[in-house]
Design a protein around this motif. Structure first.
Motif, PDB file in Angstrom:
ATOM      1  N   MET A 132       0.817  -1.200   0.000  1.00  0.00           N
ATOM      2  CA  MET A 132       0.000   0.000   0.000  1.00  0.00           C
ATOM      3  C   MET A 132       0.863   1.267   0.000  1.00  0.00           C
ATOM      4  SD  MET A 132      -3.339  -0.567   0.080  1.00  0.00           S
ATOM      5  CE  MET A 132      -4.183   0.712   0.949  1.00  0.00           C
ATOM      6  N   ALA A 133       1.952   1.252   0.761  1.00  0.00           N
ATOM      7  CA  ALA A 133       2.783   2.450   0.874  1.00  0.00           C
ATOM      8  C   ALA A 133       3.425   2.816  -0.452  1.00  0.00           C
ATOM      9  CB  ALA A 133       3.853   2.258   1.951  1.00  0.00           C
ATOM     10  N   VAL A 134       3.826   1.817  -1.237  1.00  0.00           N
ATOM     11  CA  VAL A 134       4.465   2.095  -2.524  1.00  0.00           C
ATOM     12  C   VAL A 134       3.474   2.776  -3.465  1.00  0.00           C
ATOM     13  CG1 VAL A 134       5.494   1.062  -4.584  1.00  0.00           C
ATOM     14  CG2 VAL A 134       6.166   0.241  -2.319  1.00  0.00           C
ATOM     15  N   ILE A 135       2.285   2.227  -3.595  1.00  0.00           N
ATOM     16  CA  ILE A 135       1.287   2.813  -4.496  1.00  0.00           C
ATOM     17  C   ILE A 135       0.861   4.195  -4.012  1.00  0.00           C
ATOM     18  CG2 ILE A 135      -1.106   2.578  -5.293  1.00  0.00           C
ATOM     19  CD1 ILE A 135       0.877   0.976  -6.936  1.00  0.00           C
ATOM     20  N   ALA A 136       0.688   4.357  -2.708  1.00  0.00           N
ATOM     21  CA  ALA A 136       0.304   5.668  -2.170  1.00  0.00           C
ATOM     22  C   ALA A 136       1.385   6.707  -2.453  1.00  0.00           C
ATOM     23  CB  ALA A 136       0.046   5.555  -0.670  1.00  0.00           C
ATOM     24  N   THR A 137       2.648   6.321  -2.291  1.00  0.00           N
ATOM     25  CA  THR A 137       3.753   7.247  -2.548  1.00  0.00           C
ATOM     26  C   THR A 137       3.862   7.569  -4.031  1.00  0.00           C
ATOM     27  OG1 THR A 137       4.926   6.333  -0.636  1.00  0.00           O
ATOM     28  CG2 THR A 137       6.224   7.637  -2.190  1.00  0.00           C
ATOM     29  N   LEU A 138       3.733   6.553  -4.884  1.00  0.00           N
ATOM     30  CA  LEU A 138       3.787   6.781  -6.329  1.00  0.00           C
ATOM     31  C   LEU A 138       2.641   7.672  -6.785  1.00  0.00           C
ATOM     32  CD1 LEU A 138       5.132   6.248  -9.045  1.00  0.00           C
ATOM     33  CD2 LEU A 138       3.773   4.145  -9.212  1.00  0.00           C
ATOM     34  N   ALA A 139       1.464   7.453  -6.250  1.00  0.00           N
ATOM     35  CA  ALA A 139       0.314   8.294  -6.599  1.00  0.00           C
ATOM     36  C   ALA A 139       0.573   9.741  -6.202  1.00  0.00           C
ATOM     37  CB  ALA A 139      -0.949   7.769  -5.926  1.00  0.00           C
ATOM     38  N   ASP A 140       1.199   9.935  -5.049  1.00  0.00           N
ATOM     39  CA  ASP A 140       1.529  11.279  -4.588  1.00  0.00           C
ATOM     40  C   ASP A 140       2.551  11.929  -5.524  1.00  0.00           C
ATOM     41  OD1 ASP A 140       1.304  13.433  -2.694  1.00  0.00           O
ATOM     42  OD2 ASP A 140       3.277  12.843  -1.926  1.00  0.00           O
ATOM     43  N   VAL A 141       3.575  11.174  -5.912  1.00  0.00           N
ATOM     44  CA  VAL A 141       4.603  11.693  -6.821  1.00  0.00           C
ATOM     45  C   VAL A 141       3.988  12.075  -8.165  1.00  0.00           C
ATOM     46  CG1 VAL A 141       6.627  10.990  -8.201  1.00  0.00           C
ATOM     47  CG2 VAL A 141       6.551  10.514  -5.746  1.00  0.00           C
ATOM     48  N   ARG A 142       3.081  11.241  -8.653  1.00  0.00           N
ATOM     49  CA  ARG A 142       2.458  11.485  -9.965  1.00  0.00           C
ATOM     50  C   ARG A 142       1.244  12.393  -9.876  1.00  0.00           C
ATOM     51  NH1 ARG A 142       2.148   6.470 -13.782  1.00  0.00           N
ATOM     52  NH2 ARG A 142       1.429   8.199 -15.012  1.00  0.00           N
ATOM     53  N   ASP A 143       0.878  12.807  -8.666  1.00  0.00           N
ATOM     54  CA  ASP A 143      -0.276  13.671  -8.429  1.00  0.00           C
ATOM     55  C   ASP A 143      -1.534  13.078  -9.059  1.00  0.00           C
ATOM     56  OD1 ASP A 143      -1.597  15.851  -7.353  1.00  0.00           O
ATOM     57  OD2 ASP A 143      -1.290  17.086  -9.142  1.00  0.00           O
ATOM     58  N   THR A 144      -1.805  11.817  -8.699  1.00  0.00           N
ATOM     59  CA  THR A 144      -2.962  11.109  -9.219  1.00  0.00           C
ATOM     60  C   THR A 144      -3.590  10.269  -8.115  1.00  0.00           C
ATOM     61  OG1 THR A 144      -3.733   9.750 -11.059  1.00  0.00           O
ATOM     62  CG2 THR A 144      -1.686   9.060 -10.021  1.00  0.00           C
ATOM     63  N   ASP A 145      -4.754   9.754  -8.388  1.00  0.00           N
ATOM     64  CA  ASP A 145      -5.439   8.871  -7.445  1.00  0.00           C
ATOM     65  C   ASP A 145      -4.820   7.483  -7.537  1.00  0.00           C
ATOM     66  OD1 ASP A 145      -7.470   7.015  -6.353  1.00  0.00           O
ATOM     67  OD2 ASP A 145      -8.703   8.827  -6.256  1.00  0.00           O
ATOM     68  N   PRO A 146      -4.556   6.813  -6.416  1.00  0.00           N
ATOM     69  CA  PRO A 146      -3.963   5.472  -6.457  1.00  0.00           C
ATOM     70  C   PRO A 146      -4.744   4.472  -7.308  1.00  0.00           C
ATOM     71  CG  PRO A 146      -3.931   6.302  -4.212  1.00  0.00           C
ATOM     72  CD  PRO A 146      -4.725   7.286  -5.038  1.00  0.00           C
ATOM     73  N   VAL A 147      -6.061   4.601  -7.392  1.00  0.00           N
ATOM     74  CA  VAL A 147      -6.853   3.662  -8.187  1.00  0.00           C
ATOM     75  C   VAL A 147      -6.622   3.843  -9.691  1.00  0.00           C
ATOM     76  CG1 VAL A 147      -8.618   3.352  -6.412  1.00  0.00           C
ATOM     77  CG2 VAL A 147      -8.937   5.088  -8.184  1.00  0.00           C
ATOM     78  N   ASP A 148      -6.042   4.976 -10.093  1.00  0.00           N
ATOM     79  CA  ASP A 148      -5.751   5.219 -11.505  1.00  0.00           C
ATOM     80  C   ASP A 148      -4.423   4.593 -11.946  1.00  0.00           C
ATOM     81  OD1 ASP A 148      -8.108   6.622 -11.805  1.00  0.00           O
ATOM     82  OD2 ASP A 148      -7.168   8.564 -11.377  1.00  0.00           O
ATOM     83  N   LEU A 149      -3.641   4.071 -10.999  1.00  0.00           N
ATOM     84  CA  LEU A 149      -2.352   3.452 -11.324  1.00  0.00           C
ATOM     85  C   LEU A 149      -2.531   1.978 -11.670  1.00  0.00           C
ATOM     86  CD1 LEU A 149      -0.174   4.974  -8.466  1.00  0.00           C
ATOM     87  CD2 LEU A 149      -0.254   5.689 -10.857  1.00  0.00           C
ATOM     88  N   THR A 150      -1.602   1.457 -12.448  1.00  0.00           N
ATOM     89  CA  THR A 150      -1.567   0.026 -12.722  1.00  0.00           C
ATOM     90  C   THR A 150      -1.300  -0.692 -11.408  1.00  0.00           C
ATOM     91  OG1 THR A 150      -0.657   0.476 -14.913  1.00  0.00           O
ATOM     92  CG2 THR A 150      -0.388  -1.766 -14.057  1.00  0.00           C
ATOM     93  N   HIS A 193       0.927  -5.455  -8.385  1.00  0.00           N
ATOM     94  CA  HIS A 193       1.173  -6.879  -8.618  1.00  0.00           C
ATOM     95  C   HIS A 193       1.466  -7.196 -10.083  1.00  0.00           C
ATOM     96  CE1 HIS A 193      -2.749  -7.771 -10.411  1.00  0.00           C
ATOM     97  NE2 HIS A 193      -3.273  -6.991  -9.484  1.00  0.00           N
ATOM     98  N   SER A 194       1.257  -6.230 -10.982  1.00  0.00           N
ATOM     99  CA  SER A 194       1.617  -6.455 -12.383  1.00  0.00           C
ATOM    100  C   SER A 194       3.132  -6.357 -12.584  1.00  0.00           C
ATOM    101  CB  SER A 194       0.900  -5.463 -13.296  1.00  0.00           C
ATOM    102  OG  SER A 194       1.384  -4.154 -13.085  1.00  0.00           O
ATOM    103  N   THR A 195       3.842  -5.806 -11.598  1.00  0.00           N
ATOM    104  CA  THR A 195       5.288  -5.629 -11.672  1.00  0.00           C
ATOM    105  C   THR A 195       6.035  -6.480 -10.656  1.00  0.00           C
ATOM    106  OG1 THR A 195       5.007  -3.350 -12.411  1.00  0.00           O
ATOM    107  CG2 THR A 195       7.149  -3.927 -11.512  1.00  0.00           C
ATOM    108  N   VAL A 196       5.530  -6.521  -9.443  1.00  0.00           N
ATOM    109  CA  VAL A 196       6.230  -7.201  -8.346  1.00  0.00           C
ATOM    110  C   VAL A 196       5.186  -7.845  -7.436  1.00  0.00           C
ATOM    111  CG1 VAL A 196       6.332  -5.152  -6.846  1.00  0.00           C
ATOM    112  CG2 VAL A 196       8.068  -6.897  -6.623  1.00  0.00           C
TER     113      VAL A 196
END
Length: 84
Positions: free
Chosen positions: A1-19, A22-25
């Motif tokens: 959860m922390a990785v997706i939340a941080t990536l969403a913050d970096v990309r200034d997007t909602d976490p549900v909009d990210l791939t 589990h598609s990567t790791v």
């Protein structure tokens, strides 16, 4: 959860909009590898790419995220013969 939340913050997007991660790791394997450890065991970290970013997760709780291909700046001095 922390990785997706941080990536969403970096990309200034909602976490549900990210791939999904589990598609990567494998998130469970990632958690098991970098489970927070005490300082005597040293740092264990995992680096992978996801959504065009290099992500490093450290066992001391830090997540670093950088774009895969950061633009480089070339330094040209005016008047140099190699300027085009």
């Amino acid at each position: 959860m922390a990785v997706i939340a941080t990536l969403a913050d970096v990309r200034d997007t909602d976490p549900v909009d990210l791939t999904p991660l589990h598609s990567t790791v494998d998130p469970d394997a990632l958690d098991a590898l970098v489970r927070v450890r005490n300082g005597t065991n040293g740092d264990i970290h995992v680096t992978f790419t996801h959504q065009g970013h290099t992500i490093t997760v450290h066992s001391y709780g830090v997540i670093t995220i950088t774009p895969e291909h950061e633009p480089t700046v070339e330094n040209h001095e005016p008047g140099r013969e190699d300027d085009v």
